[in-house]
Design a protein around this motif. Structure first.
Motif, short mmCIF file in Angstrom:
data_model
loop_
_atom_site.label_atom_id
_atom_site.label_comp_id
_atom_site.label_asym_id
_atom_site.label_seq_id
_atom_site.Cartn_x
_atom_site.Cartn_y
_atom_site.Cartn_z
N ALA A 64 10.98 6.75 6.48
CA ALA A 64 9.70 7.24 7.01
C ALA A 64 8.57 6.98 6.03
O ALA A 64 7.46 6.57 6.42
N TYR A 65 8.85 7.19 4.73
CA TYR A 65 7.81 6.96 3.71
C TYR A 65 7.43 5.48 3.64
O TYR A 65 6.24 5.14 3.61
N ARG A 66 8.42 4.60 3.64
CA ARG A 66 8.14 3.16 3.54
C ARG A 66 7.41 2.63 4.76
O ARG A 66 6.48 1.83 4.65
N LEU A 67 7.84 3.08 5.93
CA LEU A 67 7.17 2.62 7.17
C LEU A 67 5.73 3.13 7.24
O LEU A 67 4.84 2.40 7.66
N ILE A 76 3.68 0.99 4.98
CA ILE A 76 3.38 -0.29 5.63
C ILE A 76 2.25 -0.12 6.64
O ILE A 76 1.34 -0.95 6.73
N LYS A 77 2.29 0.97 7.40
CA LYS A 77 1.23 1.24 8.39
C LYS A 77 -0.14 1.30 7.73
O LYS A 77 -1.12 0.77 8.25
N GLY A 94 -4.55 -0.02 9.57
CA GLY A 94 -4.23 0.83 8.44
C GLY A 94 -5.38 1.74 8.06
O GLY A 94 -5.19 2.94 7.81
N LYS A 95 -6.59 1.18 8.03
CA LYS A 95 -7.77 1.99 7.70
C LYS A 95 -8.00 3.07 8.74
O LYS A 95 -8.35 4.21 8.42
#
Length: 232
Positions: free
Chosen positions: A126-129, A132-133, A140-141
């Motif tokens: 969840a943290y890595r995804l 990436i988002k 992302g912004k």
């Protein structure tokens, strides 16, 4: 289970301070503002999502129905001496590969989606995804701004309701909707517990815009932190 941790913390604080009516009014206002914000986000994203969906449908129809008909027509018209242009042959070859293995491609894509969903259920996944988002161009912004809006809006109402700032940060981080920002806010809380002020603790987390950090510093110095958080 119906009521969020934000509601529970505010009601508990209101019971201790005797400000139940004002706190309930704050909660009602917050619900209305959150609902308006969610509706605005949905209305903004509705058209792009429709365009993407329509594009996918058109591509599928072209691949399965239209291009095979064109290919049959061209093959009946061409002979050994009359060759199709190279780019047309490439398009037809790609289309044959896709249409011939369409069910396999769908199965593979479904498998990838399922694996990503399972990976997203693990803490590290969840943290890595979420990381990436936040790094994706444009989106992302937008996602970061939405999460920061949610954090500071909830922080403002909790501090106005008398919830201690460290408790408020812990609750707001859990409802931010992004694991990267959640971990950053928990690090901020730990620094405050060690004796640092809010703005300097926030400034050490690079995920927050510098303007937000400066605004929080001004609100902290002037004693108008909830008001400044609402501005953020």
């Amino acid at each position: 289970q119906i009521f969020s941790s934000l509601f529970v913390a505010l009601i508990k604080s209101a019971e201790e301070s005797g400000s139940m009516s004002q706190t309930l009014e704050h909660l009602a206002t917050t619900l209305e503002r959150t609902d308006r914000f969610a509706r605005k986000i949905r209305s903004i994203t509705a058209y792009p999502m429709f365009v993407v969906f329509a594009f996918v449908i058109v591509c599928v129809l072209m691949t399965l129905l239209v291009l095979p008909k064109f290919q049959e027509s061209f093959q009946s018209l061409t002979s050994n001496t009359a060759k199709l242009p190279k780019i047309t042959e490439i398009v037809f070859s790609i289309n044959e590969a896709i249409s011939g293995n369409f069910t396999v491609i769908i199965a593979v894509l479904a498998g990838i989606v399922a694996l990503v969903m399972l990976y997203n259920k693990t803490p590290s996944g969840a943290y890595r995804l979420d990381s990436i988002k936040l790094r994706t161009p444009f989106f992302g912004k937008c996602l970061k701004k939405i999460a920061i809006t949610r954090i500071f809006r909830n922080l403002a109402i909790m501090i106005e309701g008398g919830v201690p700032i460290t408790t408020a940060i812990e609750i707001a981080s859990g409802i931010s909707g992004n694991k990267v920002l959640e971990r950053s806010m928990l690090d901020v809380r730990d620094r405050i517990l060690q004796g640092n002020d809010f703005s300097s603790s926030l400034g050490k987390e690079r995920v927050f815009p510098r303007l937000v950090v400066r605004m929080i510093g001004v609100g902290e110095a002037s004693g108008r932190l909830p008001e400044v958080m609402n501005k953020v």
